[in-house]
Design a protein around this motif. Structure first.
Motif, short mmCIF file in Angstrom:
data_model
loop_
_atom_site.label_atom_id
_atom_site.label_comp_id
_atom_site.label_asym_id
_atom_site.label_seq_id
_atom_site.Cartn_x
_atom_site.Cartn_y
_atom_site.Cartn_z
N ASP A 240 20.00 -38.66 -18.21
CA ASP A 240 19.00 -37.94 -17.42
C ASP A 240 19.65 -36.70 -16.81
O ASP A 240 20.60 -36.81 -16.03
CB ASP A 240 18.48 -38.85 -16.30
CG ASP A 240 17.45 -38.15 -15.42
OD1 ASP A 240 17.09 -36.99 -15.71
OD2 ASP A 240 17.01 -38.77 -14.44
N PRO A 241 19.18 -35.49 -17.16
CA PRO A 241 19.80 -34.27 -16.64
C PRO A 241 19.80 -34.17 -15.12
O PRO A 241 20.67 -33.52 -14.54
CB PRO A 241 18.96 -33.14 -17.27
CG PRO A 241 17.70 -33.78 -17.74
CD PRO A 241 18.06 -35.18 -18.07
N GLU A 242 18.85 -34.84 -14.46
CA GLU A 242 18.81 -34.80 -13.00
C GLU A 242 20.04 -35.46 -12.38
O GLU A 242 20.48 -35.09 -11.30
CB GLU A 242 17.53 -35.49 -12.48
CG GLU A 242 16.25 -34.70 -12.75
CD GLU A 242 16.29 -33.31 -12.12
OE1 GLU A 242 16.69 -33.19 -10.95
OE2 GLU A 242 15.93 -32.34 -12.82
N PHE B 228 25.13 -33.41 -14.26
CA PHE B 228 25.22 -31.95 -14.17
C PHE B 228 25.68 -31.33 -15.47
O PHE B 228 25.17 -30.29 -15.89
CB PHE B 228 26.19 -31.56 -13.04
CG PHE B 228 26.35 -30.08 -12.87
CD1 PHE B 228 25.27 -29.28 -12.52
CD2 PHE B 228 27.58 -29.48 -13.07
CE1 PHE B 228 25.41 -27.90 -12.36
CE2 PHE B 228 27.74 -28.10 -12.92
CZ PHE B 228 26.65 -27.31 -12.56
N ARG C 37 22.79 -31.25 -17.72
CA ARG C 37 21.80 -30.27 -17.26
C ARG C 37 22.21 -28.85 -17.65
O ARG C 37 21.39 -28.06 -18.12
CB ARG C 37 21.65 -30.38 -15.74
CG ARG C 37 20.48 -29.60 -15.18
CD ARG C 37 20.06 -30.13 -13.82
NE ARG C 37 20.98 -29.79 -12.75
CZ ARG C 37 21.71 -30.68 -12.08
NH1 ARG C 37 21.64 -31.96 -12.38
NH2 ARG C 37 22.52 -30.30 -11.10
N THR C 38 23.49 -28.51 -17.48
CA THR C 38 23.94 -27.17 -17.84
C THR C 38 23.92 -26.97 -19.35
O THR C 38 23.62 -25.88 -19.83
CB THR C 38 25.36 -26.90 -17.30
OG1 THR C 38 26.27 -27.90 -17.77
CG2 THR C 38 25.38 -26.90 -15.78
N ASP D 97 20.36 -26.26 -20.24
CA ASP D 97 20.01 -24.88 -19.83
C ASP D 97 20.50 -23.87 -20.86
O ASP D 97 19.78 -22.93 -21.23
CB ASP D 97 20.61 -24.56 -18.46
CG ASP D 97 19.88 -25.29 -17.32
OD1 ASP D 97 18.76 -25.78 -17.56
OD2 ASP D 97 20.45 -25.36 -16.22
N GLU E 118 28.80 -27.54 -9.27
CA GLU E 118 27.43 -28.02 -9.09
C GLU E 118 26.86 -27.59 -7.73
O GLU E 118 25.72 -27.14 -7.64
CB GLU E 118 27.38 -29.55 -9.22
CG GLU E 118 25.96 -30.10 -9.13
CD GLU E 118 25.89 -31.59 -9.45
OE1 GLU E 118 24.76 -32.12 -9.49
OE2 GLU E 118 26.96 -32.22 -9.65
N GLN F 133 23.68 -24.99 -7.23
CA GLN F 133 22.49 -25.41 -6.49
C GLN F 133 22.22 -24.48 -5.31
O GLN F 133 21.07 -24.11 -5.04
CB GLN F 133 22.66 -26.86 -6.00
CG GLN F 133 21.41 -27.46 -5.38
CD GLN F 133 20.24 -27.51 -6.34
OE1 GLN F 133 20.42 -27.74 -7.53
NE2 GLN F 133 19.04 -27.28 -5.83
#
Length: 256
Positions: free
Chosen positions: A42-44, A47, A50-51, A54, A187, A191
């Motif tokens: 899960d990207p949430e 990190f 998630r990157t 992106d 991270e 944010q």
């Protein structure tokens, strides 16, 4: 840092062109697979994942391809990727330039042989582990694309725990800012800059050279850039970093 960031910008522009050929798709998909495998899918809550997502979206990779890569990494489509491992290779280019390579591979022998051939054909040599890595330090970098008031950038960077930042422009005259921090703080910085409404494009880990070699000879420049291209074109290679600097005019001349 200026010279290295300039090269990083050139590489980003080149990556958008290479994406048409599918090489960038493959490299970014591998990064997603490994990121999903090493953490939660899960990207949430991951990190690195998630990157990676992106970057994949910025390169135009379809959502279906991204979802498939996450599924592969998390084992939902079998365990074919369990033998993908991260390896760092080191070597020298013409003129004593230090080169650091990060790879994701399922066959160390194949990757080393491919790298050795690329170095040899382009005036360099693959070295032993540790031969140049001491010249580099890994940093977290958040890239902003768009107009930003420097006072706002400074305030947000300080609040996010940044060490320094650098302003530049892309070929399309888009203002760029690169904000540097410790790896462990990436991270948090990413944010914070987003929460402050700054135009964050992506966050990444990058190797920064502690010293650089100024390249002024066109033949040497051409040889080095040819070597960098040859290394980056290898399927197993994720990133290539070197400690050279050269003028924009020379970079443009040799990139043609």
């Amino acid at each position: 840092m200026a010279g290295h960031s300039k090269w990083a910008n050139i590489k980003r522009q080149k990556a958008r062109v290479d994406a048409v050929k599918g090489k960038t798709f493959a490299k970014l998909s591998r990064e997603i697979i490994v990121a999903a495998r090493m953490g939660v899918p899960d990207p949430e809550g991951n990190f690195r994942l998630r990157t990676a997502i992106d970057k994949a979206k910025a390169a135009g990779i379809p959502n279906d391809n991204i979802d498939r890569a996450i599924a592969k990494g998390s084992g939902q489509l079998g365990n074919d990727n369990d033998n993908l491992e991260e390896i760092r290779y080191e070597g020298y280019g013409s003129g004593g330039v230090a080169i650091l390579i990060e790879a994701l591979t399922d066959n160390r022998n194949r990757t080393a042989a491919d790298l050795r051939a690329a170095f040899t054909k382009n005036g360099g040599n693959l070295g032993e582990t540790g031969c140049v890595s001491w010249m580099f330090e890994q940093k977290g970098v958040v890239i902003l694309a768009g107009a930003v008031a420097e006072e706002q950038l400074l305030e947000a960077s300080l609040e996010g725990g940044a060490q320094t930042y650098e302003l530049s422009e892309e070929e399309e005259d888009t203002p760029l800012a690169e904000v540097f921090t410790e790896v462990s703080n990436l991270e948090t910085l990413n944010q914070t800059l987003k929460e402050k409404g700054l135009p964050v494009r992506e966050a990444e880990l990058r190797w920064i050279p502690s010293n650089t070699i100024e390249v002024t000879d066109p033949d040497l420049a051409r040889s080095l850039l040819k070597l960098m291209d040859a290394l980056e074109d290898l399927d197993d290679v994720q990133s290539v970093t070197a400690n050279f600097e050269m003028a924009d005019e020379l970079m443009s001349l040799t990139m043609v």
